[in-house]
Structures are given as C-alpha cells and as structure tokens.
Design a protein around this motif. Structure first.
Motif, PDB file in Angstrom:
ATOM      1  N   SER B  85      29.177  16.804  -6.137  1.00  0.00           N
ATOM      2  CA  SER B  85      28.817  17.296  -7.462  1.00  0.00           C
ATOM      3  C   SER B  85      29.037  16.222  -8.512  1.00  0.00           C
ATOM      4  O   SER B  85      28.329  16.172  -9.501  1.00  0.00           O
ATOM      5  N   SER B  86      29.991  15.313  -8.282  1.00  0.00           N
ATOM      6  CA  SER B  86      30.192  14.256  -9.260  1.00  0.00           C
ATOM      7  C   SER B  86      29.440  12.985  -8.866  1.00  0.00           C
ATOM      8  O   SER B  86      29.442  12.016  -9.600  1.00  0.00           O
ATOM      9  N   GLN B  87      28.796  12.996  -7.675  1.00  0.00           N
ATOM     10  CA  GLN B  87      28.047  11.842  -7.189  1.00  0.00           C
ATOM     11  C   GLN B  87      28.912  10.586  -7.300  1.00  0.00           C
ATOM     12  O   GLN B  87      28.498   9.570  -7.866  1.00  0.00           O
ATOM     13  N   ALA B  88      30.118  10.679  -6.782  1.00  0.00           N
ATOM     14  CA  ALA B  88      31.071   9.592  -6.940  1.00  0.00           C
ATOM     15  C   ALA B  88      30.719   8.378  -6.094  1.00  0.00           C
ATOM     16  O   ALA B  88      31.199   7.288  -6.347  1.00  0.00           O
TER      17      ALA B  88
ATOM     18  N   PRO C 142      40.102  16.135 -14.823  1.00  0.00           N
ATOM     19  CA  PRO C 142      40.035  15.022 -15.771  1.00  0.00           C
ATOM     20  C   PRO C 142      40.502  13.712 -15.137  1.00  0.00           C
ATOM     21  O   PRO C 142      39.891  12.672 -15.364  1.00  0.00           O
ATOM     22  N   VAL C 143      41.562  13.773 -14.326  1.00  0.00           N
ATOM     23  CA  VAL C 143      42.031  12.546 -13.681  1.00  0.00           C
ATOM     24  C   VAL C 143      40.933  11.985 -12.791  1.00  0.00           C
ATOM     25  O   VAL C 143      40.656  10.784 -12.795  1.00  0.00           O
ATOM     26  N   SER C 149      35.233   6.961 -13.679  1.00  0.00           N
ATOM     27  CA  SER C 149      34.565   6.129 -14.685  1.00  0.00           C
ATOM     28  C   SER C 149      35.148   4.727 -14.748  1.00  0.00           C
ATOM     29  O   SER C 149      34.453   3.789 -15.102  1.00  0.00           O
ATOM     30  N   ILE C 150      36.439   4.561 -14.406  1.00  0.00           N
ATOM     31  CA  ILE C 150      36.978   3.198 -14.437  1.00  0.00           C
ATOM     32  C   ILE C 150      36.998   2.586 -13.038  1.00  0.00           C
ATOM     33  O   ILE C 150      37.582   1.538 -12.828  1.00  0.00           O
TER      34      ILE C 150
END
Lengths: 316, 455, 292
Positions: B85-88, C142-143, C149-150
């Motif tokens: 879901s976050s396409q990490a 959030p973590v 993102s980083i």
C-alpha cells in the motif's frame, strides 16, 4: 528518598541583584546543558511521530481508497469512543495491566522476602527466579501457548494425565479462561523484575533499627508491617509504575496466545488490528491519541498525588 | 567493592563496538546488488522447500540472488499490505493470494504480467488450471499473478475406522450425512473424536471452511445489492450446525484449532474425519506419516449446491514499485514452472510438489504414483470451484470462502472471534451473528453509498 | 531485658543469619519449590528443543524420548537453507550500539536531574516518562512513512535510533536514582581537593554508581534485544533481527514445536548469559540506597 542534595550555590546568598540574575541565568544554562542532548534527541525521535499520529487522527485515510483521503474532523475520535470493540479493549487493558502488576508485585514480594535470608543454594534459586525475565517475550509466549497450554500435547495437561491417569481432566486452558491464560504468562515473565526491585529494597533496609526492634521484643510480623513495608513503599511504587508502563503496551502475548480473540484484545492489539486489518489509519491513530491522553491523566494523578516518588525531593 | 578502572571499561567498550561495527551489520544476507531480488513470503512447507532449492538451482542458472523474508501467515499478510500500500519498494515479489491480487490490481499496486507471459512461452500459461488463472486476473482482464500452489477443500476420513464401524462414505456426502457419521465414529477408538473442524479466530482460519458451509446452506455474507445477511436464517442455520457439530463430536481445544492443530490431530489419530484444504493430503500421505494409506477423500459436503469446495492459491505478485521487474518475472516463472515441480519431485518427494495449479501435474505418472490417493479428488475440487457463483444467490464480489473486498479481513476476523467464542460456549450463535450483522452492515452501508454515488 | 542493650550492635551482618529451626527449613524448601516452579517452563522448552518434532507433540508429553539435535539443525538452516547468523549479528549490533548511545545520553541527563538539578526536574522526568505512553503500534505508521521518505527502511541504524529513544526514559530514571545517592560530602570533598567537575565525575562519581550503570545497561540491552514490533515492520532482508527470525519458524501448516523451542533457546541465549553474569550487579544496582 534519602539525604537531599542541596544545590551548590543558592542565589539568595549572593550580593547584587542584576549581577545575580545574570549569574543565575548562566547557572541555569550550565545545569541544563547536560540534559539537552538526551532531551533534544527524545523530542525529535518521539514527538515527530506523535505529531504525525495526531495529524493522521484527524484525517479520513484508508489505504485501499486513496481517492477518499481527506480531513475528517473529530469523526475518528467519535467512532473510537463509541465503538464497542474499543471500549471493550480499554476495559481489557485495564484489567490485564492491573492483574499482572498486582499479582507479580505480591509474588515478587513473597519471593524477595524468602530470598532475603541466607540459606543453602540461595544463589541458585535466585538465578532460577530471574530466568523467566531473560527469555525473549515472543519466545515465551510461544512456549506458553504451544508447549504448556495446548490441550493435546501441552505440559499442563500432560502433568494432569501423569497424576490422575487416563481419565484426567484435560481442560482447554486458553479457551476456558483466555484472559487468565494471558495474565499467567505475563506474571511469569514480570515477577522476576518485581522481585529484583524489591530484593534491592530489602537489602538496603536499615538493619540497625530493625535489630533494635527485635531486641525490644517486636514480633517478625510487627517488624514487617511497621518497618519493612514502609521502607519498601517507594520500591513497590517504582515496580508498579514501571510494570504498568510496560504491560499496558504489551502486544506480543495477546497477539501470540489468543490472536486477540475470546475477549482478550487489549488496546495495542485493537490499534494493530485497525491499522493492518481495516487499514483505517485515521481511526487507528485516533485510538492511539486517546490512549496517550488517558495514560497521561492517570499517570499525573498517580504520580503527583498518590506516589511518594516525587514528593520527598520536592525541596530541591 | 571492586573498582574497575575507567580505562579498562572504556577499552573493552571500544573493542566491543568496533568488532560489532566491523562485522557489517546484516551484510551477509546480500544487501541488494544489481542482480538480486527480495522476496517476501509465507512460511508454508512448500515455500520453505523453495527457499532451500533456490540458491543451487535458480541462482546458479540465472545469476540472480534471491533474498527471502519468511514469516508466519498473519504476520506476512500485515507486512505485505503495509509494503504494497505504501509502494515502499523493499520487496520485488511477494506471496499474495487470489484474495489480494484482484484488489491490489485495481489499486495499481502490482504489475500486470501479460507482457511477460507473451515473451515467455516456455512458461505455458494455458497449462494453468482455468479457475486458478481466472481468480488471478485484475479488473482489466489482465493476469496479475501466477499461482505457486493451489488448493480447494475436501473431506478426509479414516477409511479403516469407518470400515470397522460398517460405514461407507457416499460419493457426494451431504453435511447431515457427515454429522451422522461423526456421531457414529465418535469414540470408535480411545481418545478419537468424530471430526476435526477449524475453530481458530481469523478470516482465513475458521471462516474458510465455515463460509463454504454457509454457502451450501444457502446463506451469504452480502446480497447482490449490498445488504448484509449475516444473521439471516440460512447463515444462522449453517453456523449453528457447524458449532453444534464441533462441540458434540469435534476435537478438543476447538476454539484454538487451526489447520496445524487439526493436521496434528489427524496424524496422531485423535480424530476420524477432517474437512479442510486439499493441500493437507500431502502431509497426511508423507512417507513418515503414521496414517499414510489409511485416508479416504470425499468431495466437500454439500446441502443446496452441487459443490462447495473453496478456491485458494498462494501466488506470486510483482510490486509495481519494483525496479527489477524483469528479474522478478524470471523468479516467478521458475517457481511456478513445470521444471520446478519436477525438481521438487526428484529432490524432495512427489507428495511435496506444489500442486493444484497445472493440469500437467495431474498427468505426470511420477506424481500420480505418489499422490494417487488424492490427486484426482484435488483436481476435481479445483475445477468445480466457481468463485463467481459459489452459492444459491448472486454475490456482489468474487470469492468462495471470502468476500473479495478489502474490508473483509477485518470484518471476517472480528466476526470469527465471536464465532470462536460461540464454539467455546461463551456466547450463543445468535448473539455472535447478531453482532456480526452490525459489523457487516457498517461495511455494506459504505458500499451502498458508493454504489449510489456512482449511479 | 535492658541488660541485653549493652550487647554490641555495630557489627550487624548484611543478611539475616540462617535459622536452623523448623520454620527456617520450611522457608528454604518453599523458596526452592517456587524457584523450580518458575524455571520449569524454561527447562521444558530446552527439553522439547532436543526432541524430534513428532515426539515434541505427543500426549502425554514424552519426557524420555530420544534426544536429537534436529530442532537446532533446522534452526541453523537444514530446512530453509538460510543461516541465522546475520539476524543474530544484527540484533547484537542494534542492542549494543543503542545501549551505548543510551548511556552516553542518559548519564549527563541524569546528572542534570539529580546532582545539579534544573528547576522543574519533576516535569522533565514526567516528560521522559510520557514518551512511553503512546502505544508503539500507533506511532508505527508515521515512523514508517518518515523512514520511507528518508530512505532508512531496512537499515540497522534506524532500529538503533528507535531503541535508544525507547530505552532512554527508563535509563534516565534509573541513573537519576543512583546519582541522587552520591553523598554531597564526597562531591564537596573532591572540589575542596581541587578536582574539576569532569575529573570529579570520572574518578569519584562514576566508580560509585558503576553497579547502577551496569544494571541500566543490562536492562536496556534486554529490552532492545527482545524488541519485535519495530523490527518486523521496519526491516526487510538486510537488517532483520533475531526475534523476527524466530517467528519465521511458527508455521500454520505442519509441526514446528521442537524447532521453535530450539530457536527460542538460541535467541534467548545472549540475554540469559548477560543476565546470569550480571545478576549481582542488577540487584546491587537496583538498590536505591546501597551505596550508603
């Protein structure tokens, strides 16, 4: 706690008010400096995520419906506070935490008292006692669930078969008393922790005063009640405080032993379910925030009014 | 008190830190070179075999290193849903099922496989069993997943125990017949219960068999126009039947019994019958199984429908955010190939072959020699499974033992906890299902409003 | 009665002398019984790990079944072909480094809350404690997003930072209690002798609270090593830790008890060793007034 440590300099003793204020400010900063690295580190690493949780709690965000993401106001909070499942899990959390903390405190106290006197093999017994705390919690939960509680091949029912033979009662422990089963495994893991704290307290009690009381003819029970117990009070409080903080958060035991079923879902498990099963990030975050607020209220009340941990050193 | 000198303490600390730091945290697993992929999968025996065989056969042949993360089913589902879901992009391939794949395809989280299939004729897509391939298509009709092994459900029973009691299992048993047989063989051997049925909470645990029972009794989770029907008479009747059967003639510890517990019970001779996945047969007929050769296999019991077996396939999906889709396809293509099945058959055993997906498996003489006892029944169960129309009325979503909507895991799990409590005797079936109806109605309401919004 | 007051009372023994009467023996037996009861699940876990899978799942439990190392072989890769060493090494790295970081941050902070306290130190302590009130589960998303993102997903340093923040509150609390016990006379004597503050800390204070530091370090190590939720969500193939690796053996299809017990034994071993070796320090260190 003990001899209060007075600040090295007291502002009143110095002459010159303006100079005094500046010096005091410099002194304040010198005192704060060692604290700052830890404080700043903690603020960044914990408050940023908390801020994130807070923001998400006001959003309507479901991972499967990315088109419907939007601001939701207090909707999530309303749902969290009115939902039966969440209310049940709040009660379950309170019952679970209170049971585990109280039972392990009492057990820990009894065992600490027993270990306070010297006897043959005391070191071995103490080593045996702290072992449960050193087993990885998820491993302990697995062992309790499969190797002990299992009605077919678990140790408990096996022992019953040994003692009572073929027609022994073979209860299904987890199904018949689910919350008790979880509580038992947690008590097993945390009693050593309480025992260590209380043992430390017992070994620091003022022996000369107790010797005097004994010589004056006080019975063991009187000594215990009027001298040992008050001395132990702050240790008991410390154990209760630390234990509560960790056990409220406990997730592994509920997840592993009952998968949250049979009425054992506590708050961390319910939040986990909302996150990962329902993918309702907004509602799960709102539940998290509610937990924080609730815990802060209870903790403030407990620490500021009831507990003696802060009180004795207020004079600093 | 011994006074450790500061120097000694600091020195030992420094030494400790440098050794651990130089050890290269986790570098040994292979930190993602240009030619490596990451695979996230469940820890079922077939996957564990795959993990073991990959280095020597796949990596040597193609040069692609595969890093596996293997987790239990509940954990892996959670991790997969978070990842996709976050396409990490942490994983290239994951073991999804025919539940997730249509949903993920619609959300654009997995890559369509049609282009790869077109370029890889050796894979032989047509060999994949029809219902399997159908259930892994996205809303645009493209294929989004490849099955690794598939299963339906059937009834497994101890031939010797039934023979000794003078009972013959009908060709297509009904649930009432099964209940009667369970009553008669209950206690036929010391400590043996009549039947083993799952009771563990979980949308994929107790509700896998239970939903098929509901289907064949004429019930359904939702009607075609999104009305929740969890406490409708047919649903209640089905669940009451199931709960009564397992309480009266079922295994000990039923509320906690999942697939493993029942498998163990069957192997140890604690139960005479077991209604569950076809993939269990492989373990029951394994070389070291005490009940090998003693088990008979009958189609899933029915009431109002011609068949009622479920349809489930652990399959491979390629993450859309993956940057190594070509290598990922090579792995998928190998793992689901005929050659891999041959490899497993030769190296490990023919009953460990990940079957249930290809027609050719069921024509392979080696496989049939080992799995003859249950191969035909398994194939028939899969082929008669219809995910579009598993019951007596039309459904709003795909799925036999589940409802193919993203809310189902949460809904199914919550209701399953109530049903588990009913099996434990803590609540009545009606109470459990009334609560389930409330929860299902919440979900249905949102779908109704969405449908209205669109029309 | 009063005559006995003349008896010297200065040489009080550190523990009650063993009572050689019936009560004493009874209490000794009771202590032993409780100790054994508490350790039985662990012994059973070890025994089961040495049985074959079939023998581990019998009823009644087979205590005297033949011993085998099958479970351990499975754990070390016989079944899956993967080795547990990378996970164990990751856990060791994360636990040791985060504990070191915690001590580096907590000791000065504790100093600033006890020996030379800031004003409002109770508020600061309360704040530290309050950071542990958000359920880890709720803060996970959030973590995860920030880490994504980083680009810190599947990186052991992320775990080190999180474990540090996880253990910092209790470390500060514990160190503060120990430092508060340092008698002010000692510090004053040192400063009269001409020691600067850092030198005083190093040569006088730290040796006095060394048991406390050891106890704090042990507790932090234990909690870091055992942590499961962060590790499972935030790591993938490179930074996987031992507890996550342990759960991979719990399958819903097939027997696993012996292997899981073997895995539990191996994964718990470092903590067990550390705990047994340091249990003296632990008791001593947790004693909030022993230095007197």
């Amino acid at each position: 706690m003990s001899t209060a440590l007075e600040p090295q300099t007291s502002p009143e003793a110095r002459p010159g008010l303006g100079q005094d204020a500046a010096l005091r400010r410099a002194g304040d900063w010198a005192r704060r400096a060692p604290l700052l690295p830890a404080l700043i580190f903690l603020i960044i690493v914990t408050q940023l995520p908390f801020l994130g949780t807070l923001i998400i709690s006001f959003m309507n965000w479901n991972a499967y419906y990315p088109d419907e993401v939007g601001f939701a106001g207090f909707d999530n909070y309303r749902r969290v506070l009115t939902d039966v499942t969440t209310r049940d899990s709040i009660i379950t959390t309170i019952v679970l935490t209170a049971s585990v903390v109280l039972v392990s405190l009492v057990l820990g106290l009894i065992i600490a008292l027993l270990l306070d006197r010297a006897f043959r093999g005391r070191g071995i017994v103490r080593t045996m006692m702290i072992t449960p705390f050193l087993i990885v919690p998820v491993a302990a939960a697995l062992v309790w669930k499969h190797a002990l509680y299992n009605p077919e091949y678990g140790l408990f029912n096996g022992v019953l078969t040994w003692i009572f033979g073929e027609n022994a009662p073979q209860p299904d422990w987890i199904s018949t008393m689910p919350l008790t089963a979880v509580v038992a495994s947690l008590v097993w893991q945390w009693t050593p922790f309480m025992m260590l704290i209380l043992l430390a307290g017992l070994q620091s009690k003022p022996l000369d005063v107790i010797e005097a009381a004994k010589i004056d003819g006080c019975s063991s029970w009187q000594i215990f009640r009027h001298m040992t117990l008050p001395h132990l009070r702050q240790y008991l409080e410390l154990g209760a405080l630390l234990g509560s903080i960790y056990i409220v958060q406990n997730f592994d035991a509920v997840f592993t032993i009952t998968s949250g079923g049979l009425g054992t879902a506590n708050l961390p498990y319910t939040i986990y379910q909302i996150f990962y099963n329902a993918h309702d990030f907004g509602r799960a975050s709102a539940a998290g925030v509610v937990v924080v607020i609730g815990t802060i209220i209870i903790a403030t009340f407990a620490l500021r009014t009831v507990s003696s941990l802060f009180r004795q050193e207020g004079a600093r | 008190m011994r006074r450790l000198s500061m120097r000694t303490v600091l020195l030992s600390l420094v030494v400790l830190l440098t050794t651990t730091a130089c050890a290269g945290w986790g570098g040994g697993v292979g930190g993602g070179g240009a030619n490596s992929i990451n695979v996230l999968m469940v820890n079922n025996p077939q996957m564990v075999d795959l993990q073991r065989l990959t280095a020597e056969h796949f990596t040597k042949a193609t040069g692609i290193t595969v890093n596996f993360t293997v987790l239990p089913e509940n954990d892996v589902r959670d991790k997969i849903s978070q990842e996709f879901s976050s396409q990490a992009g942490q994983y290239d391939v994951a073991s999804l099922s025919n539940f997730e794949i249509p949903i993920y395809a619609r959300s654009g989280w997995i890559a369509p496989m049609d282009p790869y299939i077109a370029q890889d004729p050796a894979f032989d897509q047509d060999d994949i069993l029809g219902p399997m391939a159908e259930s892994l298509k996205g809303p645009d009709g493209q294929i989004y997943g490849q099955p690794f092994y598939g299963e339906s459900s059937f009834l497994m029973y101890r031939k010797d125990v039934l023979d000794a009691a003078g009972i013959t299992m009908p060709e297509q048993p009904t649930w009432q017949q099964v209940a009667d047989i369970a009553a008669r063989v209950d206690g036929a051997q010391p400590g043996m219960a009549g039947i083993c049925l799952r009771g563990q909470p979980g949308w994929g645990q107790v509700f896998a068999p239970l939903t098929t029972v509901v289907n064949t009794f004429g019930g359904t989770w939702f009607t075609a126009d999104w009305q929740a029907a969890v406490n409708a008479p047919e649903f209640v009747e089905a669940v009451q039947f199931y709960v009564d059967l397992v309480r009266e003639h079922g295994e000990a510890g039923a509320p906690q019994a999942g697939f493993t517990e029942c498998l163990n019970n069957m192997i140890q001779g604690n139960v005479a019958m077991w209604y569950d996945a076809t993939s269990a047969a492989g373990s029951l007929e394994a070389a070291d199984s005490p009940v090998r050769g003693k088990i008979g296999y009958a189609p899933a019991p029915v009431v109002k429908t011609p068949s009622s077996g479920w349809l489930y396939a652990w399959s491979w999906g390629i993450q859309e955010a993956s940057e190594k889709k070509d290598a990922a396809w090579q792995f998928v293509s190998w793992a689901s190939s005929k050659e891999y099945e041959q490899l497993v058959g030769e190296q490990i055993g023919w009953s460990n072959v990940p079957a249930g997906k290809r027609a050719s498996t069921y024509e392979n003489p080696h496989y049939l020699a080992e799995a003859g006892a249950f191969a035909e029944q398994t194939k028939r169960a899969i082929e008669t499974a219809d995910p579009r129309n598993p019951g007596v009325q039309p459904r709003p979503a795909l799925g036999i033992q589940f409802v193919g909507i993203p809310e189902f895991p949460d809904l199914g799990t919550q209701v399953s906890q109530e049903v588990s409590s009913a099996i434990a005797g803590l609540v009545t079936v009606q109470e459990a299902l009334d609560r389930g109806q409330e929860l299902a109605d919440d979900v249905a309401e949102r779908y109704r409003s969405r449908a209205e919004g669109e029309s | 009665m009063t005559a006995t007051l003349e008896a010297p009372r200065t040489a009080a023994p550190p523990v009650n002398p063993p009572a050689r009467n019936a009560t004493g023996t009874l209490l000794t037996i009771l202590a032993w019984v409780i100790g054994v009861l508490f350790v039985v699940p662990v012994l059973w876990m070890v025994l089961t790990s040495l049985h074959s899978e079939e023998n581990a799942a019998t009823n009644p439990p087979s205590v005297f079944a033949p011993l085998t190392l099958e479970g351990y072989a499975n754990f070390f890769g016989a079944q899956t072909g993967t080795s547990p060493w990378p996970s164990l090494l990751n856990s060791l790295t994360a636990s040791v480094l985060s504990t070191a970081l915690v001590l580096v941050l907590a000791i000065p902070a504790a100093y600033a809350l006890s020996i030379r306290p800031v004003r409002k130190w109770t508020d600061v302590l309360f704040f530290f404690l309050s950071t542990k009130m958000l359920p880890v589960v709720a803060g996970l998303l959030p973590v995860y997003l920030i880490a994504q993102s980083i680009g810190m997903l599947d990186n052991i340093w992320l775990l080190i930072i999180l474990y540090t923040s996880m253990n910092l509150p209790i470390a500060v609390w514990m160190m503060r209690s120990f430092l508060a016990e340092v008698p002010v006379e000692v510090l004053e004597a040192a400063s009269i002798d001409g020691c600067t503050l850092p030198r005083t800390l190093r040569t006088v204070v730290v040796p006095m609270v060394l048991p406390g530091i050891a106890a704090t370090a042990l507790i932090c190590f234990i909690f870091s090593w055992n942590e499961l939720l962060f590790a499972r969500v935030l790591t993938a193939t490179v930074a996987q830790t031992a507890p996550v690796f342990l759960t991979s053996f719990v399958t819903s299809q097939g027997l696993f008890l012996a292997t899981v017990c073997a895995a539990s034994v191996v994964v718990s071993l470092p903590v067990l060793i550390a705990g047994f070796a340091a249990q003296d320090k632990l008791v001593q260190g947790l004693s909030l007034g022993a230095i007197k």
